[in-house]
Design an enzyme around this catalytic site. Structure first.
Site, short mmCIF file in Angstrom:
data_model
loop_
_atom_site.label_atom_id
_atom_site.label_comp_id
_atom_site.label_asym_id
_atom_site.label_seq_id
_atom_site.Cartn_x
_atom_site.Cartn_y
_atom_site.Cartn_z
N ASP A 1 0.80 -1.23 0.00
CA ASP A 1 0.00 0.00 0.00
C ASP A 1 0.84 1.28 0.00
O ASP A 1 0.35 2.34 -0.33
CB ASP A 1 -0.92 0.02 1.25
CG ASP A 1 -0.17 -0.16 2.56
OD1 ASP A 1 1.07 -0.31 2.53
OD2 ASP A 1 -0.81 -0.17 3.63
N HIS A 2 2.10 1.18 0.34
CA HIS A 2 2.94 2.38 0.44
C HIS A 2 3.60 2.71 -0.89
O HIS A 2 3.37 3.77 -1.48
CB HIS A 2 4.02 2.19 1.51
CG HIS A 2 3.54 2.39 2.92
ND1 HIS A 2 2.61 1.57 3.51
CD2 HIS A 2 3.88 3.30 3.86
CE1 HIS A 2 2.40 1.98 4.76
NE2 HIS A 2 3.16 3.03 4.99
N ASP B 1 3.96 -1.26 11.43
CA ASP B 1 3.54 0.09 11.07
C ASP B 1 2.95 0.72 12.31
O ASP B 1 2.19 0.07 13.05
CB ASP B 1 2.48 0.03 9.95
CG ASP B 1 2.26 1.41 9.38
OD1 ASP B 1 2.77 1.71 8.29
OD2 ASP B 1 1.57 2.22 10.05
N ARG C 1 -0.33 12.86 10.27
CA ARG C 1 1.00 13.44 10.57
C ARG C 1 1.27 14.64 9.68
O ARG C 1 0.99 14.58 8.48
CB ARG C 1 2.10 12.40 10.33
CG ARG C 1 2.06 11.33 11.36
CD ARG C 1 3.24 10.38 11.29
NE ARG C 1 3.13 9.51 12.45
CZ ARG C 1 3.43 8.23 12.48
NH1 ARG C 1 3.91 7.64 11.40
NH2 ARG C 1 3.29 7.53 13.58
N SER D 1 6.93 7.07 13.09
CA SER D 1 6.72 5.77 12.46
C SER D 1 7.48 4.64 13.16
O SER D 1 8.32 4.86 14.03
CB SER D 1 7.15 5.82 11.00
OG SER D 1 8.53 5.58 10.91
N ARG E 1 9.39 2.68 11.39
CA ARG E 1 10.42 2.24 10.44
C ARG E 1 11.74 1.92 11.13
O ARG E 1 12.39 2.77 11.71
CB ARG E 1 10.60 3.26 9.30
CG ARG E 1 11.14 4.60 9.69
CD ARG E 1 11.02 5.60 8.54
NE ARG E 1 9.63 5.94 8.31
CZ ARG E 1 9.19 7.13 7.89
NH1 ARG E 1 10.04 8.09 7.62
NH2 ARG E 1 7.91 7.37 7.73
C1 MIC Z 1 4.11 6.43 8.33
O1 MIC Z 1 2.93 6.75 8.39
O2 MIC Z 1 5.05 7.15 8.72
C2 MIC Z 1 4.46 5.07 7.75
C3 MIC Z 1 5.13 5.29 6.44
O3 MIC Z 1 3.28 4.33 7.52
C4 MIC Z 1 5.36 4.33 8.75
C5 MIC Z 1 5.91 3.05 8.28
C6 MIC Z 1 7.08 3.21 7.36
O4 MIC Z 1 7.92 4.09 7.55
O5 MIC Z 1 7.17 2.41 6.42
C7 MIC Z 1 4.69 4.06 10.11
O6 MIC Z 1 3.76 4.72 10.47
O7 MIC Z 1 5.18 3.19 10.86
FE1 SF4 Z 2 0.03 4.95 5.04
FE2 SF4 Z 2 1.32 5.57 7.30
FE3 SF4 Z 2 -0.12 7.39 5.99
FE4 SF4 Z 2 -1.36 5.45 7.21
S1 SF4 Z 2 -0.11 7.04 8.17
S2 SF4 Z 2 -1.79 6.19 5.16
S3 SF4 Z 2 0.06 3.74 6.92
S4 SF4 Z 2 1.74 6.39 5.26
#
Ligand code: MIC
Ligand code: SF4
Length: 667
Positions: free
Chosen positions: A64-65, A119, A379, A547, A549
């Site tokens: 999905d990313h 995630d 965010r 996140s 990550r």
């Molecule tokens: C995000 O919202 O920052 C992400 C991208 O979904 C991350 C995961 C990632 O960095 O792949 C998260 O929320 O953990």
């Molecule tokens: Fe995707 Fe993270 Fe954004 Fe949710 S917060 S839509 S998981 S990038």
């Protein structure tokens, strides 16, 4: 004793430790989820453990990313994930099927289960009564292999909801209100549980918006009871058998209590550039909003988009606005297409984006310089949209659609006066259109034995950490301030496609702090590493927010970083540092932060001995000789992982010991 729901679910899954706040506990995991941006590393590490097939009740791998597909990297990831999932016994949700949290809520999550996801927004499933926790990919890989998940048993904040949301005030405003109270700092070690008469007035998708963005509080997770609303949602998903009622015992005692009267709330926004910079819409109304986006795992449910479609029907968005809508899942998109409301959104002038993360993680739809961008996301860290010095405001779909019609930040409660629009009360359909043909079931064990895994050239197995030195000599590579997010440490957006290739991705560690004409963080780190020294990152409070990550630990480790010295470190990031053998050190005296400068040469004599059993280390600067005391806030298991050289080696060592004892692997 009357128990909280939080402790009831944890208690039913505890396999190690004592169920008491602050105690280290091991929890059996029923379900896992991974997404592609963290999933490739998670599966590569899962393979390195030699675990074979998953041992959970259910594991799902989502794509999905990374779906922009500039160059081969993203598709290489998709093919690897599809084939490794099939082989390992994991369900695979293909690109286009939707955002992991939305799809998991619709199709898999259930009351009372323990879900671990790579995630940070995994707590979305708390909306259906699951204890759902975000973690690094390596922790999820261990859980897929049947290992417990370890955490400090949280204290529980009870949030008592009373009253009912007024028209045009949304679930998003509930969590924004809570963020204004609790902020994004200082909530490590807490969980949130909602209760009270207001709960019954909220649907499961509304609850999921609230638990989703609970991640921004920095708490372990958030949970709602499972009740008639839950039953209704599961029935509409043709999963009524997954329903069971769950709630705290009457008279359960919370460690902290907050009361929110839903009737007293008003539309709110998180202003640039932190989810806790909350103001009411009346305070900021009138500013031109040239870009507006509705979507993300926080606010892209069927009800959200039906409300948007109803408000837009027969109208046109303001010509000064660029407006995008990204349905959270193919189920939502299919529903809107089938009932014709998608046409209302398109006709009003919206750009329909793919069902995926997209602009939420800076993959497209970046705003122009200096313009206000309203987003229904969770965010708004500076630069996350892909534009430096961006001005992103996080709002409800109600505020977003009202503003799209006027071109200015608009209080949605004005919709009647401005456009004669009554608040559209959206009923949950009795049945959603269920179509799981983009969710692939895994192969049988027999078929899997013969199946090939496709590994593109951009998929590189990550290097494992070296053992810690007995005495650490290290240079301060960077000194940063408070609330450094993992987006600051490891940028996403255009760089996200490098996730499966640590040597390449490591080149952009702390990219946002690099200055033109000066060596980058990565170049400085490599120079120090080549001189035979370690690297240290120094930071203020709440280091590693945001996140899950693990690249924010893995890539600095690859560049030779051996310790982080900070005023405080956030939960998931701290675990990731330990997993990749980077020592998290918190300052005993917060004022000592002022003593340290970039370029200082630090010594920690007896580091390994301290990890073996002490709670503090003495840090000495070699030239000016200042001395600092650092706290080692570590559990016994954390210490063992650091001494083993990281979680992968620790897991393998333990597995080998078991083979030694019993003659067969047990994990
Ligand atoms: C995000 O919202 O920052 C992400 C991208 O979904 C991350 C995961 C990632 O960095 O792949 C998260 O929320 O953990
Ligand atoms: Fe995707 Fe993270 Fe954004 Fe949710 S917060 S839509 S998981 S990038």
């Amino acid at each position: 004793m009357a128990e909280t729901l939080f402790y009831k679910i944890l208690g039913a899954h505890i396999v190690e430790g004592k169920l008491a706040a602050g105690e280290q506990i091991g929890i059996r995991i029923d379900q896992t989820l991974t997404q592609d941006a963290t999933g490739t590393t998670a599966f590569l590490l899962f393979e390195s453990m030699g675990a074979g097939r998953v041992r959970t009740d259910l594991s799902v791998s989502y794509v999905d990313h990374n779906m922009s597909q500039f160059g081969p990297e993203n598709h290489n990831d998709h093919l690897y994930l599809q084939t490794i999932a099939a082989k390992s016994g994991v369900y695979h949700s293909r690109a286009g099927n939707g955002i992991c949290h939305q799809v998991h809520l619709e199709r898999f999550a259930k009351p009372g289960v323990m879900l671990l996801g790579s995630d940070s927004h995994t707590p979305t499933a708390g909306g259906i009564g699951a204890i759902a926790i975000g973690a690094g990919g390596l922790d999820v890989a261990v859980a897929m292999g049947g290992g417990p998940f370890y955490l400090a048993c949280p204290k529980v904040i009870g949030v008592k909801l009373t009253g009912q949301l007024p028209d045009w005030v949304a679930a998003k405003d509930v969590i924004l209100k809570l963020l204004s109270i609790l902020t994004t700092k200082g909530n490590v070690g807490w969980g949130v549980e909602y209760f009270g008469p207001g709960v019954a007035t909220l649907t499961v998708p509304q609850r999921a918006t609230i638990t989703n963005m609970g991640a921004e509080l920095g708490v372990t997770t958030s949970v709602f009871p499972s009740d008639e609303q839950t039953k209704k949602f599961l029935a509409a998903q043709k999963r009524e058998k997954d329903y069971k009622p769950m709630a705290a015992d009457a008279g359960a005692i919370y460690d902290r209590l907050i009361e929110i009267d839903l009737s007293s709330l008003e539309p709110m926004a998180a202003c640039p550039s932190s989810p806790d910079n909350v103001k009411t819409i009346t305070e900021i109304a009138g500013a031109a909003a040239k870009q507006i986006a509705i979507g993300s795992c926080t606010n892209s449910s069927y009800a959200d988009l039906m409300m948007v479609a109803t408000a837009l029907k027969g109208r046109k968005i303001d010509p000064t606005v660029e407006f995008a809508v990204a349905p959270g899942s193919r189920e939502v998109l299919n529903m809107l297409a089938a009932n014709g409301t998608l046409g209302d959104i398109i006709s009003a002038g919206a750009r329909i984006l793919e069902s995926g993360c997209g602009p939420c993680i800076g993959l497209g739809f970046s705003p122009a310089d200096g313009v206000v961008s309203l987003r229904t996301f969770n965010r708004n860290f500076a630069g996350r949209s892909g534009t430096k010095d961006d001005k992103v405001f996080l709002v409800s779909p109600e505020t977003a659609v009202a503003s799209a019609l006027t071109g200015k930040i608009t209080d949605p409660r004005e919709m009647g006066k401005l456009f004669g629009i009554q608040y559209p009360k959206i009923e949950q359909p009795a049945e959603f259109i269920i179509n799981d043909n983009m969710i692939e079931a895994p192969l049988s064990e027999k078929e899997a034995a013969k199946a090939e895994v496709i590994r593109g050239t951009t998929i590189v197995v990550p290097e494992q950490p070296k053992q810690l030195p007995a005495d650490l000599k290290a240079e301060v590579l960077i000194k940063c301030g408070d609330k450094i997010t993992t987006d600051h440490i490891m940028p996403a957006g255009a760089f996200l496609k490098l996730r499966s290739n640590v040597p390449e991705y490591a080149k952009v560690v702390f990219h946002c702090f690099n200055e033109k004409g000066k060596p980058s963080f990565a170049e400085r780190a490599i120079k120090v590493k080549n001189e035979g020294k370690g690297g240290v990152i120094v930071a203020g409070a709440s280091y590693g927010q945001g996140s899950s990550r693990e690249h924010a630990a893995l890539c600095p480790m690859y560049l030779g970083v051996r310790a982080v010295i900070a005023k405080s470190i956030e939960r998931i990031h701290k675990a990731n540092l330990i997993n990749f053998c980077v020592v998290p050190i918190e300052l005993t005296n917060q004022d000592d932060y002022e003593k340290i400068s970039q370029g200082d040469n630090l010594r920690i004599d007896g580091l390994v001995d301290a990890i073996k059993g002490k709670d503090e280390v003495k840090i000495v600067e070699e030239k000016s000789r200042y001395e600092i005391i650092g706290k080692l806030n570590l559990s016994g298991r954390d210490r063992e992982i650091l001494l083993s050289g990281g979680l992968l080696k620790y897991t393998l060592e333990r597995a080998n010991k078991k083979v030694g004892k019993t003659g067969k692997t047990k994990r």
